[in-house]
Scaffold this active site. Structure first.
Site, PDB file in Angstrom:
ATOM      1  N   ASP A 214       0.853  -1.201   0.000  1.00 40.31           N
ATOM      2  CA  ASP A 214       0.000   0.000   0.000  1.00 40.31           C
ATOM      3  C   ASP A 214       0.882   1.241   0.000  1.00 40.31           C
ATOM      4  O   ASP A 214       1.601   1.508   0.971  1.00 40.31           O
ATOM      5  CB  ASP A 214      -0.893  -0.019   1.247  1.00 40.31           C
ATOM      6  CG  ASP A 214      -2.011   1.019   1.176  1.00 40.31           C
ATOM      7  OD1 ASP A 214      -1.960   1.892   0.280  1.00 40.31           O
ATOM      8  OD2 ASP A 214      -2.923   0.947   2.022  1.00 40.31           O
ATOM      9  N   HIS A 216      -0.408   4.187  -0.269  1.00 39.86           N
ATOM     10  CA  HIS A 216      -1.238   5.109   0.517  1.00 39.86           C
ATOM     11  C   HIS A 216      -1.209   6.546  -0.015  1.00 39.86           C
ATOM     12  O   HIS A 216      -0.972   7.496   0.729  1.00 39.86           O
ATOM     13  CB  HIS A 216      -0.888   5.055   2.013  1.00 39.86           C
ATOM     14  CG  HIS A 216      -2.115   5.150   2.888  1.00 39.86           C
ATOM     15  ND1 HIS A 216      -2.521   6.325   3.430  1.00 39.86           N
ATOM     16  CD2 HIS A 216      -3.015   4.220   3.263  1.00 39.86           C
ATOM     17  CE1 HIS A 216      -3.633   6.116   4.133  1.00 39.86           C
ATOM     18  NE2 HIS A 216      -3.954   4.848   4.040  1.00 39.86           N
ATOM     19  N   GLU A 240      -1.031  -0.646  -4.239  1.00 40.20           N
ATOM     20  CA  GLU A 240      -2.300   0.000  -3.870  1.00 40.20           C
ATOM     21  C   GLU A 240      -2.175   1.509  -3.756  1.00 40.20           C
ATOM     22  O   GLU A 240      -1.169   2.009  -3.226  1.00 40.20           O
ATOM     23  CB  GLU A 240      -2.742  -0.596  -2.534  1.00 40.20           C
ATOM     24  CG  GLU A 240      -4.007   0.014  -1.961  1.00 40.20           C
ATOM     25  CD  GLU A 240      -4.395  -0.680  -0.670  1.00 40.20           C
ATOM     26  OE1 GLU A 240      -4.051  -1.876  -0.485  1.00 40.20           O
ATOM     27  OE2 GLU A 240      -5.015  -0.030   0.183  1.00 40.20           O
ATOM     28  N   TRP A 406      -1.798  11.943   3.474  1.00 40.19           N
ATOM     29  CA  TRP A 406      -1.525  10.869   4.452  1.00 40.19           C
ATOM     30  C   TRP A 406      -1.823   9.508   3.892  1.00 40.19           C
ATOM     31  O   TRP A 406      -2.577   9.186   3.125  1.00 40.19           O
ATOM     32  CB  TRP A 406      -2.345  11.049   5.735  1.00 40.19           C
ATOM     33  CG  TRP A 406      -2.046   9.926   6.671  1.00 40.19           C
ATOM     34  CD1 TRP A 406      -0.874   9.707   7.342  1.00 40.19           C
ATOM     35  CD2 TRP A 406      -2.909   8.820   7.000  1.00 40.19           C
ATOM     36  NE1 TRP A 406      -0.951   8.554   8.071  1.00 40.19           N
ATOM     37  CE2 TRP A 406      -2.178   7.972   7.874  1.00 40.19           C
ATOM     38  CE3 TRP A 406      -4.205   8.464   6.618  1.00 40.19           C
ATOM     39  CZ2 TRP A 406      -2.706   6.810   8.390  1.00 40.19           C
ATOM     40  CZ3 TRP A 406      -4.734   7.305   7.122  1.00 40.19           C
ATOM     41  CH2 TRP A 406      -4.009   6.470   8.009  1.00 40.19           C
TER      42      TRP A 406
END
Ligand code: KDG
Ligand code: MG
Length: 406
Positions: A214, A216, A240, A406
């Site tokens: 991920d 993010h 991801e 974030w």
């Protein structure tokens, strides 16, 4: 049959969960998850002030009409708060429908397309060695797919890092305060580090386990294209959220440069957020799930669109989605033809006690139960022992103090 009451229950067995509980004149009740991590009370107000008064007296079995009524009834529609509120109601109505029919919800969605749902677990470590050991422990416990994250050298904190599975489960928990924790991010340090992590994981674990990562939402399209290329030798199942999900043009750039598969969509709330990415085959997995994408009624529509374009489901399933959402997701996962993977982070024992359920994990798979409805409930007495606590997810800044994703 009529809806007689709709309760909106907020409980915090370690983290906040919002649950819709619909009662009917025939004594059948249903539950739906309406948790939006860090913005929980906005959904509570939307439900209590705007949706609940419109629901009392309606036929709970008219799931489609009620969905359309709530969606079209708001001129300013879509968006995470609205769609999470609608999801809570819609999920509870499907639970009621299943109980009235005497069937588990997956039967109402077309019946079993598979025996069980393949999940991925969360491995992580403060160092590459720790992350490799953590990934190996998931494989030892039967997981066939593992997401791997490790701390970026030189940064005090990195998204997704926890030393054990219990700590991992807590790693997305908001700080117990209204003000977010501030983390520092460094893209170059991350880009230099991430391929070394997967080189080590593949070397230790071999070709069999499916590996995921991920990002993010932290990269630009060009940076993500570079990362995807550098990860190609390690054959990830997916990279991801390589870029912020709303920057949809960037997915074209990524696709032009790398064969590393891409997953996105955990922050999407409607089919209109996913449509271009699916139709242009810019992603391989769509990560929408029940609670944030309008409930079972709307999620099914997204997955049906995805099926036309060979895009598979990969529903979000972090611990800030309650067991009610996980149960509902498993019914959808069990029924749809284009299921890909389901994210799974076990909830804490306190959370499981608030939300008794009949799904279970075994040998890398989650099994949906056979109880009528969703097979999950809320214990109101237990829930009442955990009052709401204000909390926020972290925020990120670059080293020079610039606000970042974030
Ligand atoms: O509340 C935010 C979390 O659900 C999210 O950060 C977790 O990205 C996540 C994931 O893939 O599980
Ligand atoms: Mg994610």
């Amino acid at each position: 049959m009529k809806i007689t009451d709709v309760e909106v229950v907020v409980t915090c067995p370690g983290r906040n969960f919002v649950t819709v509980r619909v009662s009917t004149d025939e004594g059948v009740t249903g539950v739906g998850d309406a948790t939006l991590n860090g913005r929980e009370l906005a959904v509570v107000a939307y439900l209590r002030e705007h949706l609940v008064p419109q629901l009392v007296g309606r036929d709970p079995l008219r799931t489609e009409d009620t969905w359309q009524y709530l969606y079209r009834g708001a001129s300013w529609r879509r968006g995470p708060v609205t769609m999470t509120a609608i999801a809570g109601v819609d999920t509870a109505l499907w639970d009621i429908k299943g109980k009235v029919a005497g069937l588990p919800v997956y039967q109402l969605l077309g019946g079993r397309s598979r025996e069980a749902v393949t999940v991925y677990g969360h491995a992580s470590g403060a160092t590459v060695e720790e992350a490799v050991a953590s990934a190996a422990s998931y494989v030892d416990r039967g997981y066939r797919a593992v997401r791997v994250q490790s701390a970026v050298p030189g940064l005090d904190s990195t998204y997704g890092i926890g030393g054990s599975s219990a700590a991992d489960a807590r790693s997305y928990e908001p700080a117990d305060a209204a003000l977010p924790t501030e983390n520092v991010w460094d893209t170059e340090a991350y880009l230099a580090h991430a391929p070394t992590l997967f080189e080590a994981v593949r070397r230790e674990l071999g070709p069999a386990p499916r590996l995921l990562h991920d990002v993010h939402h932290r990269l630009t399209g060009n940076e993500a294209a570079r990362l995807g290329k550098e990860l190609e030798p390690y054959h990830l199942t997916w990279m991801e959220d390589p870029v912020p999900a709303e920057l949809q043009d960037a997915f074209r750039l990524i696709r032009q440069h790398t064969t590393t598969p891409v997953a996105t969509g955990e922050v999407f709330s409607s089919i209109y957020d996913c449509e271009l990415l699916i139709r242009e085959r810019l992603i391989d997995y769509i990560r929408t799930t029940v609670v944030h994408a309008g409930g079972i009624t709307h999620l099914r529509r997204i997955f049906d669109l995805a099926a036309l374009y060979d895009v598979r489901s990969g529903s979000h399933g972090a611990t800030d989605l309650s067991p009610v959402c996980l149960a509902a997701a498993l019914h959808v996962d069990t029924a749809i033809p284009n299921f890909g993977l389901q994210e799974y982070m076990p909830h804490t024992p306190e959370t499981d006690a608030v939300f008794p359920h009949d799904y279970w994990f075994e040998d890398g798979l989650l099994h949906v139960g056979e109880s009528p409805g969703l097979g999950v409930d809320i214990d109101l007495d237990e829930a009442a022992t955990y009052p709401y606590r204000p909390a926020s997810l972290p925020v990120n800044r670059l080293r020079d103090g610039t606000m970042f994703h974030w």
